[in-house]
Design a protein around this motif. Structure first.
Motif, PDB file in Angstrom:
ATOM      1  N   GLY A 120       2.396  10.560  11.674  1.00  0.00           N
ATOM      2  CA  GLY A 120       1.849   9.984  10.459  1.00  0.00           C
ATOM      3  C   GLY A 120       1.808   8.472  10.458  1.00  0.00           C
ATOM      4  N   VAL A 121       2.720   7.828  11.190  1.00  0.00           N
ATOM      5  CA  VAL A 121       2.774   6.370  11.219  1.00  0.00           C
ATOM      6  C   VAL A 121       2.081   5.805  12.457  1.00  0.00           C
ATOM      7  N   HIS A 122       2.463   6.270  13.635  1.00  0.00           N
ATOM      8  CA  HIS A 122       1.966   5.643  14.862  1.00  0.00           C
ATOM      9  C   HIS A 122       0.600   6.183  15.291  1.00  0.00           C
TER      10      HIS A 122
ATOM     11  N   ALA B 252      -0.474  10.530   5.000  1.00  0.00           N
ATOM     12  CA  ALA B 252      -0.551  11.278   6.253  1.00  0.00           C
ATOM     13  C   ALA B 252       0.758  11.948   6.621  1.00  0.00           C
ATOM     14  N   ILE B 253       1.893  11.361   6.226  1.00  0.00           N
ATOM     15  CA  ILE B 253       3.170  11.976   6.586  1.00  0.00           C
ATOM     16  C   ILE B 253       3.383  13.316   5.888  1.00  0.00           C
ATOM     17  N   GLU B 254       2.583  13.590   4.866  1.00  0.00           N
ATOM     18  CA  GLU B 254       2.684  14.870   4.173  1.00  0.00           C
ATOM     19  C   GLU B 254       1.991  15.993   4.936  1.00  0.00           C
ATOM     20  N   LEU B 255       1.182  15.642   5.939  1.00  0.00           N
ATOM     21  CA  LEU B 255       0.425  16.666   6.662  1.00  0.00           C
ATOM     22  C   LEU B 255       1.327  17.666   7.372  1.00  0.00           C
ATOM     23  N   LYS B 256       2.502  17.211   7.822  1.00  0.00           N
ATOM     24  CA  LYS B 256       3.357  18.135   8.577  1.00  0.00           C
ATOM     25  C   LYS B 256       3.822  19.311   7.709  1.00  0.00           C
TER      26      LYS B 256
ATOM     27  N   GLY C 285       0.808  -1.208   0.000  1.00  0.00           N
ATOM     28  CA  GLY C 285       0.000   0.000   0.000  1.00  0.00           C
ATOM     29  C   GLY C 285       0.847   1.265   0.000  1.00  0.00           C
ATOM     30  N   TRP C 286       1.886   1.292   0.834  1.00  0.00           N
ATOM     31  CA  TRP C 286       2.742   2.487   0.930  1.00  0.00           C
ATOM     32  C   TRP C 286       3.524   2.705  -0.360  1.00  0.00           C
ATOM     33  N   THR C 287       4.167   1.655  -0.860  1.00  0.00           N
ATOM     34  CA  THR C 287       5.011   1.823  -2.043  1.00  0.00           C
ATOM     35  C   THR C 287       4.181   2.146  -3.288  1.00  0.00           C
ATOM     36  N   LEU C 288       2.952   1.641  -3.341  1.00  0.00           N
ATOM     37  CA  LEU C 288       2.082   2.004  -4.457  1.00  0.00           C
ATOM     38  C   LEU C 288       1.770   3.501  -4.446  1.00  0.00           C
ATOM     39  N   ILE C 289       1.440   4.024  -3.290  1.00  0.00           N
ATOM     40  CA  ILE C 289       1.166   5.457  -3.192  1.00  0.00           C
ATOM     41  C   ILE C 289       2.412   6.259  -3.550  1.00  0.00           C
ATOM     42  N   GLU C 290       3.573   5.829  -3.066  1.00  0.00           N
ATOM     43  CA  GLU C 290       4.825   6.512  -3.424  1.00  0.00           C
ATOM     44  C   GLU C 290       5.028   6.540  -4.936  1.00  0.00           C
ATOM     45  N   LYS C 291       4.802   5.410  -5.563  1.00  0.00           N
ATOM     46  CA  LYS C 291       5.000   5.329  -7.013  1.00  0.00           C
ATOM     47  C   LYS C 291       4.052   6.259  -7.749  1.00  0.00           C
ATOM     48  N   LEU C 292       2.797   6.263  -7.329  1.00  0.00           N
ATOM     49  CA  LEU C 292       1.806   7.118  -7.982  1.00  0.00           C
ATOM     50  C   LEU C 292       2.066   8.599  -7.720  1.00  0.00           C
ATOM     51  N   LYS C 293       2.519   8.899  -6.523  1.00  0.00           N
ATOM     52  CA  LYS C 293       2.687  10.300  -6.115  1.00  0.00           C
ATOM     53  C   LYS C 293       4.012  10.892  -6.565  1.00  0.00           C
ATOM     54  N   ASP C 294       5.097  10.120  -6.408  1.00  0.00           N
ATOM     55  CA  ASP C 294       6.431  10.652  -6.642  1.00  0.00           C
ATOM     56  C   ASP C 294       7.170   9.991  -7.792  1.00  0.00           C
ATOM     57  N   GLY C 295       6.595   8.923  -8.350  1.00  0.00           N
ATOM     58  CA  GLY C 295       7.229   8.264  -9.476  1.00  0.00           C
ATOM     59  C   GLY C 295       8.216   7.174  -9.118  1.00  0.00           C
TER      60      GLY C 295
ATOM     61  N   ALA D  50      -1.333   2.827   2.629  1.00  0.00           N
ATOM     62  CA  ALA D  50      -1.666   3.910   1.714  1.00  0.00           C
ATOM     63  C   ALA D  50      -1.988   5.208   2.457  1.00  0.00           C
ATOM     64  N   VAL D  51      -2.804   5.110   3.499  1.00  0.00           N
ATOM     65  CA  VAL D  51      -3.199   6.317   4.234  1.00  0.00           C
ATOM     66  C   VAL D  51      -2.010   6.941   4.953  1.00  0.00           C
TER      67      VAL D  51
END
Length: 405
Positions: A318-320, A301-305, A247-257, A296-297
């Protein structure tokens, strides 16, 4: 306790204790090279101080004193002087949870905290926040007795979605606000100095988490007949974590390439966080879904800061905090037999939400007050020039990488 359970209890305790050095490696690799010693010392400092406080009176406090009690009596058996062997084993296991909860908070204040101030905070947080919350959740406190007192389903938090992760994440947010932003705080400025160290830390955490989640059931039979839920716990701890990496790596790929190794490690930790409260109460398929959603979430979420302007250095919030909330509240929908979509009604969702929000608010407010008090008295943050130079030498007189001829 028979010899097999005794052996597993000791092994599980060692596994969970090993997780805190795993946190130290994970966090240490994420900071700059001149702060790695300081970052890792925050975890080891927590191991020393919280371990001592737990043996002296923290375990007594965590036992709880009933639904309306703040905690158990800290002086009931001061220093565990009269405890029998089984009780001492249980106390040692519980100590490892207290230690890692405090250590997790430190990631929010990386690169800029005084060691002495952190130690004072760690002690006060343990005594005033973690020990009582552990009593509420596991030791005959109000969360533990919620179902009996309200007629709603009992709160499900098998291994610490509230007491460990929401607790630590909320405190991390409070401390990030107290200490303020790092010098030059902006996206892309602070990069991990040692990615293999991050990966090693994540691997140790995943390894130790099987003791974290399966330890209590295999040893003490907290769900009834001993060992009845261990298979579910183990497969869910594996599956949710694996799915969260995807889930995390998919979002990274979609968001940042690009899908990054740090993202994969962070996704694994997010999945472990989310499955912690839910490991014994989900069918494996629902655990996989939880992992994908959480990975994914949390990646988002780590972008909120950056948007909200709080400097949570290593994304503890963002994680815990986010992962803990997802895992705890998700049970309201999919807990076996009681979730809204798995045979129950909205009652489980109400129970999970009340417990999660109560711990969040108590931890945030308490940690903020403690942090402000320390900042206004002895000071919590190092000087800006020390932060820029790297605080390993100024605070500890050491270098993480001393290269000599």
């Amino acid at each position: 306790m028979d010899s097999g359970n005794l052996a597993w209890s000791v092994a599980a305790t060692a596994l969970v204790l090993f997780m805190t050095p795993g946190v130290a490696f994970f966090y240490g690799g994420l900071v700059k090279a001149k702060s790695v010693v300081s970052m890792m010392m925050l975890s080891f400092g927590a191991m020393g101080l919280v371990g001592v406080l737990w043996i002296l009176f923290g375990f007594n406090m965590s036992l709880g004193g009933g639904t309306f009690a703040f905690s158990g009596n800290p002086f009931a058996d001061f220093g565990l002087a009269t405890a029998d062997s089984d009780t001492l084993v249980g106390a040692a296991f519980g100590a490892t949870f207290a230690i890692i909860t405090v250590a997790l908070i430190s990631g929010a204040i990386a690169d800029r905290a005084k060691f002495g101030a952190w130690m004072l905070f760690a002690g006060l947080f343990a005594v005033l926040i973690y020990f009582p919350v552990a009593a509420w959740v596991w030791g005959d406190g109000w969360i533990f007795n919620w179902g009996d007192e309200t007629g709603l389903p009992a709160v499900i938090d098998y291994a610490g979605g509230t007491a460990v992760h929401i607790n630590a994440g909320a405190a991390a947010l409070a401390l990030a606000l107290v200490l303020g932003k790092r010098v030059g705080f902006q996206k892309g400025l602070h990069k991990p100095h040692n990615v293999p160290l991050v990966m090693l830390g994540a691997a140790i955490l995943w390894f130790g988490w099987f003791g974290f989640n399966a330890g209590a059931e295999g040893t003490f039979g907290l769900l009834g007949t001993e060992d009845q839920a261990v298979g579910t716990i183990v497969i869910n701890t594996l599956g949710a974590t694996a799915a969260a990496i995807l889930g995390w790596t998919l979002i990274e790929k979609l968001k940042d390439g690009k899908a990054t190794s740090v993202g994969a490690a962070s996704g694994a930790v997010a999945g472990l966080v989310a499955i912690t409260p839910a490991c014994a109460a989900l069918a494996p398929g629902w655990a996989l879904l939880l992992g994908v959603i959480t990975g994914a979430v949390c990646a988002l979420a780590i972008e909120l800061k950056w948007k909200l302007g709080y400097d949570d250095s290593l994304d503890v919030v963002g994680v815990h905090l986010v992962g803990g909330l997802i895992g705890t509240i998700y049970l309201g929908f999919f807990a076996t037999g009681t979730g809204l979509f798995t045979g129950g009604d909205a009652g489980q969702l109400v129970s999970q939400t009340v417990a999660a929000l109560a711990v969040l608010v108590y931890s945030f407010v308490g940690a903020f007050i403690i942090g402000i008090a320390i900042e206004k008295t002895i000071g919590f943050r190092v000087k800006n020039e020390d932060e820029v130079a790297g605080i390993d030498t100024t605070v500890h007189g050491e270098e993480g990488y001393a290269l000599v001829d």
